[in-house]
Design an enzyme around this catalytic site. Sequence first.
Site, PDB file in Angstrom:
ATOM      1  N   HIS A 361      67.032 -31.814 -40.236  1.00  0.00           N
ATOM      2  CA  HIS A 361      67.330 -31.041 -39.031  1.00  0.00           C
ATOM      3  C   HIS A 361      66.483 -29.760 -39.027  1.00  0.00           C
ATOM      4  O   HIS A 361      66.477 -29.003 -39.995  1.00  0.00           O
ATOM      5  CB  HIS A 361      68.817 -30.703 -38.919  1.00  0.00           C
ATOM      6  CG  HIS A 361      69.147 -30.094 -37.594  1.00  0.00           C
ATOM      7  ND1 HIS A 361      69.429 -30.858 -36.483  1.00  0.00           N
ATOM      8  CD2 HIS A 361      69.149 -28.806 -37.178  1.00  0.00           C
ATOM      9  CE1 HIS A 361      69.617 -30.049 -35.451  1.00  0.00           C
ATOM     10  NE2 HIS A 361      69.443 -28.807 -35.848  1.00  0.00           N
ATOM     11  N   ALA A 362      65.785 -29.528 -37.928  1.00  0.00           N
ATOM     12  CA  ALA A 362      64.813 -28.433 -37.868  1.00  0.00           C
ATOM     13  C   ALA A 362      65.464 -27.063 -38.049  1.00  0.00           C
ATOM     14  O   ALA A 362      66.560 -26.821 -37.550  1.00  0.00           O
ATOM     15  CB  ALA A 362      64.097 -28.468 -36.526  1.00  0.00           C
ATOM     16  N   HIS A 391      60.622 -23.906 -30.236  1.00  0.00           N
ATOM     17  CA  HIS A 391      61.950 -23.339 -30.496  1.00  0.00           C
ATOM     18  C   HIS A 391      61.975 -22.646 -31.865  1.00  0.00           C
ATOM     19  O   HIS A 391      62.390 -21.493 -31.993  1.00  0.00           O
ATOM     20  CB  HIS A 391      63.001 -24.461 -30.426  1.00  0.00           C
ATOM     21  CG  HIS A 391      64.380 -24.025 -30.780  1.00  0.00           C
ATOM     22  ND1 HIS A 391      65.312 -23.638 -29.834  1.00  0.00           N
ATOM     23  CD2 HIS A 391      65.002 -23.886 -31.980  1.00  0.00           C
ATOM     24  CE1 HIS A 391      66.430 -23.287 -30.441  1.00  0.00           C
ATOM     25  NE2 HIS A 391      66.274 -23.429 -31.750  1.00  0.00           N
ATOM     26  N   GLU A 392      61.528 -23.370 -32.880  1.00  0.00           N
ATOM     27  CA  GLU A 392      61.570 -22.815 -34.247  1.00  0.00           C
ATOM     28  C   GLU A 392      60.633 -21.625 -34.386  1.00  0.00           C
ATOM     29  O   GLU A 392      60.974 -20.626 -35.028  1.00  0.00           O
ATOM     30  CB  GLU A 392      61.230 -23.885 -35.284  1.00  0.00           C
ATOM     31  CG  GLU A 392      62.190 -25.074 -35.313  1.00  0.00           C
ATOM     32  CD  GLU A 392      63.648 -24.674 -35.449  1.00  0.00           C
ATOM     33  OE1 GLU A 392      63.942 -23.595 -35.969  1.00  0.00           O
ATOM     34  OE2 GLU A 392      64.508 -25.457 -34.988  1.00  0.00           O
ATOM     35  N   HIS A 395      62.139 -18.431 -33.362  1.00  0.00           N
ATOM     36  CA  HIS A 395      62.943 -17.774 -34.406  1.00  0.00           C
ATOM     37  C   HIS A 395      62.040 -16.967 -35.340  1.00  0.00           C
ATOM     38  O   HIS A 395      62.324 -15.828 -35.681  1.00  0.00           O
ATOM     39  CB  HIS A 395      63.668 -18.823 -35.255  1.00  0.00           C
ATOM     40  CG  HIS A 395      64.816 -19.515 -34.570  1.00  0.00           C
ATOM     41  ND1 HIS A 395      65.831 -18.840 -33.958  1.00  0.00           N
ATOM     42  CD2 HIS A 395      65.125 -20.839 -34.448  1.00  0.00           C
ATOM     43  CE1 HIS A 395      66.727 -19.720 -33.477  1.00  0.00           C
ATOM     44  NE2 HIS A 395      66.318 -20.932 -33.761  1.00  0.00           N
ATOM     45  N   GLU A 419      68.301 -18.204 -30.189  1.00  0.00           N
ATOM     46  CA  GLU A 419      68.008 -19.587 -29.816  1.00  0.00           C
ATOM     47  C   GLU A 419      67.180 -19.689 -28.536  1.00  0.00           C
ATOM     48  O   GLU A 419      66.653 -20.755 -28.228  1.00  0.00           O
ATOM     49  CB  GLU A 419      69.318 -20.367 -29.648  1.00  0.00           C
ATOM     50  CG  GLU A 419      70.198 -20.415 -30.897  1.00  0.00           C
ATOM     51  CD  GLU A 419      69.506 -21.023 -32.102  1.00  0.00           C
ATOM     52  OE1 GLU A 419      68.545 -21.803 -31.930  1.00  0.00           O
ATOM     53  OE2 GLU A 419      69.902 -20.687 -33.238  1.00  0.00           O
ATOM     54  N   HIS A 519      75.527 -29.738 -36.879  1.00  0.00           N
ATOM     55  CA  HIS A 519      76.117 -28.394 -36.898  1.00  0.00           C
ATOM     56  C   HIS A 519      77.596 -28.376 -37.290  1.00  0.00           C
ATOM     57  O   HIS A 519      78.129 -27.314 -37.584  1.00  0.00           O
ATOM     58  CB  HIS A 519      75.932 -27.725 -35.528  1.00  0.00           C
ATOM     59  CG  HIS A 519      74.496 -27.665 -35.104  1.00  0.00           C
ATOM     60  ND1 HIS A 519      73.772 -28.794 -34.750  1.00  0.00           N
ATOM     61  CD2 HIS A 519      73.622 -26.636 -35.002  1.00  0.00           C
ATOM     62  CE1 HIS A 519      72.544 -28.454 -34.437  1.00  0.00           C
ATOM     63  NE2 HIS A 519      72.416 -27.156 -34.577  1.00  0.00           N
ATOM     64  N   TYR A 529      73.761 -21.949 -28.454  1.00  0.00           N
ATOM     65  CA  TYR A 529      72.793 -22.779 -27.721  1.00  0.00           C
ATOM     66  C   TYR A 529      73.132 -22.844 -26.240  1.00  0.00           C
ATOM     67  O   TYR A 529      72.252 -22.934 -25.399  1.00  0.00           O
ATOM     68  CB  TYR A 529      72.729 -24.191 -28.303  1.00  0.00           C
ATOM     69  CG  TYR A 529      72.367 -24.219 -29.766  1.00  0.00           C
ATOM     70  CD1 TYR A 529      71.071 -23.936 -30.191  1.00  0.00           C
ATOM     71  CD2 TYR A 529      73.319 -24.518 -30.737  1.00  0.00           C
ATOM     72  CE1 TYR A 529      70.742 -23.951 -31.529  1.00  0.00           C
ATOM     73  CE2 TYR A 529      72.998 -24.538 -32.083  1.00  0.00           C
ATOM     74  CZ  TYR A 529      71.709 -24.255 -32.475  1.00  0.00           C
ATOM     75  OH  TYR A 529      71.386 -24.268 -33.807  1.00  0.00           O
TER      76      TYR A 529
HETATM   77  O1  X8Z Z   1      69.755 -27.089 -33.857  1.00  0.00           O
HETATM   78  C1  X8Z Z   1      68.891 -26.806 -33.049  1.00  0.00           C
HETATM   79  C2  X8Z Z   1      67.550 -26.268 -33.516  1.00  0.00           C
HETATM   80  C3  X8Z Z   1      67.668 -25.462 -34.740  1.00  0.00           C
HETATM   81  S1  X8Z Z   1      68.417 -23.914 -34.469  1.00  0.00           S
HETATM   82  C4  X8Z Z   1      66.637 -27.423 -33.794  1.00  0.00           C
HETATM   83  N1  X8Z Z   1      69.097 -27.022 -31.723  1.00  0.00           N
HETATM   84  C5  X8Z Z   1      70.343 -27.602 -31.229  1.00  0.00           C
HETATM   85  C6  X8Z Z   1      70.479 -29.045 -31.638  1.00  0.00           C
HETATM   86  O2  X8Z Z   1      69.510 -29.635 -32.106  1.00  0.00           O
HETATM   87  O3  X8Z Z   1      71.563 -29.607 -31.466  1.00  0.00           O
HETATM   88  C7  X8Z Z   1      68.177 -26.715 -30.643  1.00  0.00           C
HETATM   89  C8  X8Z Z   1      68.837 -27.207 -29.409  1.00  0.00           C
HETATM   90  C9  X8Z Z   1      70.269 -27.473 -29.731  1.00  0.00           C
HETATM   91 ZN    ZN Z   2      67.361 -22.632 -33.284  1.00  0.00          ZN
END
Ligand code: X8Z
Ligand code: ZN
Length: 620
Positions: A361-362, A391-392, A395, A419, A519, A529
């Site tokens: 997960h990024a 997105h990354e 940050h 975010e 998450h 988000y």
């Molecule tokens: O978790 C993330 C990022 C890392 S902060 C990749 N996002 C959420 C997800 O993937 O569920 C970005 C959009 C929503």
């Molecule tokens: Zn993020």
Amino acid sequence: MRKAKILRRAGAAAAISALALAAACSPEPAEPSGTDETAAPTVEDAKEFIARVEDWYRDFGEYSARIQWVNATYITYDTDWLSSRVAAEGTEMGVKFANEAKRFNDLDLPAEMRRKIEFIKLGLNLPAPEKPGAAKELADINTRMGSTYATGKIELDGETVARVDLEEMMGTVRDPDKLEEIWVKWREIPVAENDDGTTMKEDYARMAEIANEGARELGFEDVGAMWRARYDLPPAEFAAETDRLWEQVKPLYDQLHCHVRAKLNEQYGDDVVPLDEPIRADLLGNMWAQSWANIYDLVAPADADPGYDLTELLKSNGYDAKKMVETGEGFFSSLGFEPLPETFWARSQITKPRDREVVCHASAWDLDSQDDIRIKMCTKVNSDDFQTIHHELGHNYYQRAYKDQPPLFQNGANGGFHEAIGDMVALSITPDYLKQIGLLDEEPDASKDIGLLMAQALEKISFMPFGLLMDKWRWEVFDGELTPETYNDGWWRLREQYQGVRPPVARDAHYFDPGGKYHIPGNVSYTRYFIAHILQFQFHKAACEQAGWTGPLHRCSIYGSKEVGENFNAMLEMGASKPWPEALEAFTGTREMDGEAVVEYFAPLMEWLEEQNKDRTCGW
Ligand code: X8Z
Ligand code: ZN
């Protein structure tokens, strides 16, 4: 463990509150300062305390971040062990400091100091009670949940398939039976047995119990209230604020849902997609139905196709993962930001290592609060990951911009800001921009706008109810409304209510479907988000105005605008030093979050959708 990247991993320790400011109402009678802890504390005492906490942050933060990085990029028994140990140490210290900070509750302090004291109280993502062993038990559980999620194995057609590959398949496979199979198998992991016979679901319940006890010791109602307290508003007001924002964009979601369901019905038929029910969650092109961009081809407006597919453009132009990141960097450079440091390239994990377990997960990291910024991804060459790279990087540029703030202010103005930064930049990936960087020969003309807007809505509008309900579910878990027996029913109640989706097969109470989303086992709060999806459109609109753009917002790219870059940087440099309305005002001129920018951006699509849906029965 995921929480102890104290002030390092983007968003992991966002800690904002202004209830502090409201609470700082009764000045203490002046007392001579001394070391007697029972005497009324003085401003000098508070200053000394804050300095001590910040020294600890500087030192422990880096130590912890380096351990967590090694764990996330090389999951083994030993790195889990280290991660859990350092997380427990961080929690113990964090709890100790948070309790100590209560001493200053009634002391009249300058605003900046008051803010820091409140951050010390709110800083832990998951607090533990002070009793011996609690922090370690919590850390062990969290490490195990995180690693279970990251390393869980799934067999498909006789082969073990990597989780990122399964995620990608949800976007490309069009056979409903296959989609259902992948979707169901993914959700076996949260109910599979750990070595000792327990499951992620049990771990989750115990985590909630311990962390709630910790939150109560610190004076919060529960962990959910503590998370909501990070937005410079009383927790209940913040919840109402998110509902208000959702109401602003919901009409657009409802229209999109109606159209998408009708098109999926054309594709799959009445049995698979009945026209009066929530949509089957595995048909929307994404493992969680949180972004529908991958089914663009199924729902595209007939005459308005922009004529390009970003995934195809990246592939046909020979982009690899590194080139995608370099392109993202190029955008930020065009705004006037310094290039990424050499160490970024040497130390980031940009693609999935082939010979070890990692967290795919990024995420974006700041290891030393100075220049050691990195991303960790398992990048695939596709449009989704091109977005995620921006997105990354958002940050990382934010982290670097606020590095000269004191440790307690090295954070986003609120979690949503963190975010939203990279996403705001990615809104400028327009045809005009793609042409400028040589990916596209010809810009589609205005007759293709509905297609462009549809693609963007499938990405952004589809996300909003999901962004909201993730924490609504957790708020119900933490306040006791949901129990392990009702976790899954509560999850699907919210999924249906907000998203209008349903599981492809019945999900009885024994399942733990929330655990199939990173998450949840990772304990990363999620309202950030949702907020980011509102804010990024406000930022985009303001940026386009600053750049002198007068056309439709979805055609505006701020690429190359040094003026916007300078203004943006001014907001980023503030970090968390001021309540977020001030940061918002600094860049957009307004102090309110507002879904109007979203509504304006998508106005032409809304009109088109209403026309398409006029003879359809919408809703579920
Ligand atoms: O978790 C993330 C990022 C890392 S902060 C990749 N996002 C959420 C997800 O993937 O569920 C970005 C959009 C929503
Ligand atoms: Zn993020």
